[in-house]
Enzyme design. Structure first.
Site, PDB file in Angstrom:
ATOM      1  N   GLU A  91       0.807  -1.083   0.017  1.00 33.83           N
ATOM      2  CA  GLU A  91       0.170  -0.069  -0.126  1.00 33.83           C
ATOM      3  C   GLU A  91       0.784   1.287   0.036  1.00 33.83           C
ATOM      4  O   GLU A  91       1.990   1.262   0.528  1.00 33.83           O
ATOM      5  CB  GLU A  91      -1.055   0.019   1.498  1.00 33.83           C
ATOM      6  CG  GLU A  91      -1.956  -1.246   0.945  1.00 33.83           C
ATOM      7  CD  GLU A  91      -2.864  -1.276   2.368  1.00 33.83           C
ATOM      8  OE1 GLU A  91      -3.943  -1.414   2.124  1.00 33.83           O
ATOM      9  OE2 GLU A  91      -2.228  -1.299   3.407  1.00 33.83           O
ATOM     10  N   CYS A 104       3.466   8.305   1.284  1.00 35.35           N
ATOM     11  CA  CYS A 104       4.032   7.125   2.303  1.00 35.35           C
ATOM     12  C   CYS A 104       4.076   5.978   1.611  1.00 35.35           C
ATOM     13  O   CYS A 104       3.298   5.587   0.839  1.00 35.35           O
ATOM     14  CB  CYS A 104       2.925   7.012   3.456  1.00 35.35           C
ATOM     15  SG  CYS A 104       3.470   5.784   4.608  1.00 35.35           S
ATOM     16  N   CYS A 111       6.622  -7.603   6.742  1.00 36.40           N
ATOM     17  CA  CYS A 111       7.940  -7.078   7.599  1.00 36.40           C
ATOM     18  C   CYS A 111       8.468  -8.092   8.269  1.00 36.40           C
ATOM     19  O   CYS A 111       7.474  -8.704   9.137  1.00 36.40           O
ATOM     20  CB  CYS A 111       7.687  -5.811   8.286  1.00 36.40           C
ATOM     21  SG  CYS A 111       9.127  -4.863   8.960  1.00 36.40           S
ATOM     22  N   CYS A 115       7.020  -5.936  14.955  1.00 40.33           N
ATOM     23  CA  CYS A 115       6.469  -5.122  16.023  1.00 40.33           C
ATOM     24  C   CYS A 115       5.001  -5.424  16.618  1.00 40.33           C
ATOM     25  O   CYS A 115       4.028  -5.770  15.630  1.00 40.33           O
ATOM     26  CB  CYS A 115       6.528  -3.657  15.888  1.00 40.33           C
ATOM     27  SG  CYS A 115       8.315  -3.159  15.345  1.00 40.33           S
ATOM     28  N   CYS A 118       2.158  -3.214  15.097  1.00 40.54           N
ATOM     29  CA  CYS A 118       1.949  -2.916  13.724  1.00 40.54           C
ATOM     30  C   CYS A 118       1.267  -3.839  12.824  1.00 40.54           C
ATOM     31  O   CYS A 118       1.732  -5.069  12.931  1.00 40.54           O
ATOM     32  CB  CYS A 118       3.458  -2.548  13.158  1.00 40.54           C
ATOM     33  SG  CYS A 118       3.613  -2.448  11.525  1.00 40.54           S
ATOM     34  N   CYS A 344      -1.054   5.252  10.061  1.00 36.18           N
ATOM     35  CA  CYS A 344      -0.052   4.515  10.379  1.00 36.18           C
ATOM     36  C   CYS A 344      -0.097   3.237  10.860  1.00 36.18           C
ATOM     37  O   CYS A 344      -1.040   2.953  11.727  1.00 36.18           O
ATOM     38  CB  CYS A 344       0.918   5.425  11.465  1.00 36.18           C
ATOM     39  SG  CYS A 344       1.125   6.843  11.092  1.00 36.18           S
TER      40      CYS A 344
HETATM   41  N1  SAH Z   1       9.454   0.075   9.504  1.00 36.47           N
HETATM   42  C1  SAH Z   1       9.552   1.206   9.554  1.00 36.47           C
HETATM   43  C2  SAH Z   1       8.696   2.150   8.861  1.00 36.47           C
HETATM   44  C3  SAH Z   1       7.393   1.773   8.720  1.00 36.47           C
HETATM   45  S1  SAH Z   1       6.137   2.007  10.202  1.00 36.47           S
HETATM   46  C4  SAH Z   1       9.676   1.806  11.176  1.00 36.47           C
HETATM   47  O1  SAH Z   1       9.130   0.932  11.855  1.00 36.47           O
HETATM   48  O2  SAH Z   1       9.969   3.025  11.481  1.00 36.47           O
HETATM   49  C5  SAH Z   1       6.119   3.765  10.120  1.00 36.47           C
HETATM   50  C6  SAH Z   1       5.574   4.312  11.412  1.00 36.47           C
HETATM   51  O3  SAH Z   1       4.493   3.636  11.982  1.00 36.47           O
HETATM   52  C7  SAH Z   1       6.667   3.690  12.536  1.00 36.47           C
HETATM   53  O4  SAH Z   1       7.033   4.674  13.587  1.00 36.47           O
HETATM   54  C8  SAH Z   1       5.801   2.634  13.391  1.00 36.47           C
HETATM   55  O5  SAH Z   1       6.310   2.339  14.682  1.00 36.47           O
HETATM   56  C9  SAH Z   1       4.227   3.412  13.406  1.00 36.47           C
HETATM   57  N2  SAH Z   1       3.207   2.316  13.470  1.00 36.47           N
HETATM   58  C10 SAH Z   1       3.338   0.914  13.111  1.00 36.47           C
HETATM   59  N3  SAH Z   1       2.024   0.590  13.606  1.00 36.47           N
HETATM   60  C11 SAH Z   1       1.356   1.659  14.305  1.00 36.47           C
HETATM   61  C12 SAH Z   1      -0.016   1.752  14.675  1.00 36.47           C
HETATM   62  N4  SAH Z   1      -0.873   0.466  14.616  1.00 36.47           N
HETATM   63  N5  SAH Z   1      -0.409   2.902  15.236  1.00 36.47           N
HETATM   64  C13 SAH Z   1       0.347   3.855  15.063  1.00 36.47           C
HETATM   65  N6  SAH Z   1       1.627   3.849  14.499  1.00 36.47           N
HETATM   66  C14 SAH Z   1       2.007   2.744  14.081  1.00 36.47           C
HETATM   67 FE1  SF4 Z   2       8.183  -3.489  10.262  1.00 38.03          FE
HETATM   68 FE2  SF4 Z   2       5.758  -2.416  11.466  1.00 38.03          FE
HETATM   69 FE3  SF4 Z   2       7.671  -2.716  12.946  1.00 38.03          FE
HETATM   70 FE4  SF4 Z   2       8.004  -0.733  11.151  1.00 38.03          FE
HETATM   71  S1  SF4 Z   2       6.505  -0.772  12.679  1.00 38.03           S
HETATM   72  S2  SF4 Z   2       9.506  -2.318  11.716  1.00 38.03           S
HETATM   73  S3  SF4 Z   2       6.838  -1.795   9.575  1.00 38.03           S
HETATM   74  S4  SF4 Z   2       6.554  -4.269  12.007  1.00 38.03           S
END
Ligand code: SAH
Ligand code: SF4
Length: 378
Positions: A91, A104, A111, A115, A118, A344
């Protein structure tokens, strides 16, 4: 197999054209046709010699990504779901604001970092995107938006590598894509307006600082190793002390004089007064001491499998005030496009009518404490 011209930055295109017996300035012209004009039909590139156009028609292509769906939010945010084959989808999200247009961009299908908060992380890792697939997101969106708004001016002024995937675990495909974004013959995005967001792949942060220093955002989310280990599993490999040292080193190359720390606000998990205090301690007397930082608090965007809750607005404000009172510039990110699941962390490449992806995702176990990440940097 045709050569996809979106796989090249300008230097790469020059090398390719050289192999075809063409002068460097021909590569520049071709690069501008593709990126500035959005042209993918070589026959239309009328200022290139006919022989060169024919050679390109026979051997090359500008490979667009097929659009599986397009959603427009009430607030103007636009989300594309692109097909990247084999049941994978990614996306991209366009966020219009008064003074800028931000795209974005995704760097991987899925990934590997995993996390907890996420949606992409819960999906697991499928594969790295190619340079062409990363760049095609900007190519497609920019020229779509120009047609939509009836303009020949640039619509996208800012790019954030904050879509699906960990960009620094796909470093070799990422860098040429960033270079094409920065190139004045390409999109002319300034280094300050091009942001790579990382969960903290320390060695690749150093390389990025040397190879292609752009604005850096680091996904922090926790002030202590214990808590960060459980939220961002990559912390076990690169703990806070190492991460902060890498941030300090990056600042010597960065186009901005600060690192943005992103902090996803999770109700009861990392949003209490004690967490704010621990964060202040980390940055003023702990490992982060001396790292020039701005904080960006992101209210958690929930998705069904997470089992986590968004902090209340009052909790977010209280946390922001504590940081601000301690002298840290702190902003709270406005949530955009959440009515179309474009906020995000909500990007999952969910392909409803393609059962392979959809069923894999619904069957995927919820990994509250995922196993150590695998690494895809080469
Ligand atoms: N992998 C990279 C970039 C993609 S995520 C990273 O983790 O930085 C982009 C941002 O969205 C990151 O700061 C991530 O922690 C945040 N993010 C991920 N899941 C989220 C969620 N459910 N709600 C709000 N922010 C989130
Ligand atoms: Fe991967 Fe999501 Fe963690 Fe970014 S926030 S490193 S996209 S798992």
């Amino acid at each position: 197999m045709r050569v996809n011209l979106l796989d090249f930055d300008r230097e790469g295109l020059m090398a390719h054209c050289n192999n075809l017996g063409e002068k460097p300035f021909r590569a520049n012209q071709l690069f501008r046709w593709v990126h500035q004009r959005g042209q993918s039909d070589f026959a239309q590139m009328t200022d290139l010699a006919k022989g060169f156009r024919e050679k390109l028609t026979d051997t090359a292509e500008v490979l667009d990504l097929p659009v599986l769906s397009l959603h427009e939010s009430a607030d103007g945010t636009i989300k594309w779901l692109f097909d990247v084959r084999d049941g994978n989808a990614i996306e991209s999200v366009f966020i219009p604001e008064d003074d800028r247009g931000t795209l974005c961009v995704s760097s991987q299908a899925g990934c590997a970092v995993g996390c907890r908060f996420c949606s992409t992380g819960h999906q697991g890792f499928s594969r790295n995107l190619s340079t062409g697939e990363i760049l095609a997101q900007l190519w497609h969106a920019e020229h779509f938006l120009r047609r939509k708004y009836g303009t020949s001016e640039r619509v996208i002024s800012n790019v954030v590598m904050m879509g699906m995937g960990e960009p620094l675990q796909n470093y070799h495909a990422l860098v040429p894509a960033l270079r094409a974004m920065l190139d004045d013959h390409g999109y002319g995005v300034s280094r300050r307006r091009l942001t790579v967001s990382t969960s903290g792949v320390v060695p690749m942060m150093d390389r990025l600082g040397l190879d292609c220093p752009v604005a850096l955002a680091v996904s922090l989310h926790a002030p202590t190793d214990d808590l960060r280990d459980s939220l961002v599993p990559l912390n076990r490999k690169y703990p806070l002390a190492e991460l902060m040292q890498a941030c300090q080193r990056y600042l010597a190359h960065a186009p901005r004089d600060f690192i943005t720390f992103e902090y996803c606000m999770l109700d009861g998990v990392n949003d209490q007064a004690e967490h704010a205090q621990a964060l202040i301690d980390l940055m003023s007397q702990g490992a982060g001491r001396g790292v020039s930082a701005k904080f960006n608090l992101i209210p958690f965007n929930p998705f069904p499998a997470s089992g986590l809750k968004r902090s209340s607005p009052a909790q977010v404000q209280a946390f922001a005030h504590r940081l601000q009172d301690a002298g840290f510039v702190t902003t709270v990110r406005k949530t955009r496009g959440d009515d179309i699941d474009a906020a995000c962390g909500q990007l999952a490449g969910d392909v409803k009518d393609r059962t392979d992806v959809a069923s894999r995702m619904t069957r995927a176990p919820i990994r509250m404490y995922p196993k150590a990440p695998t690494h895809h940097e080469h």
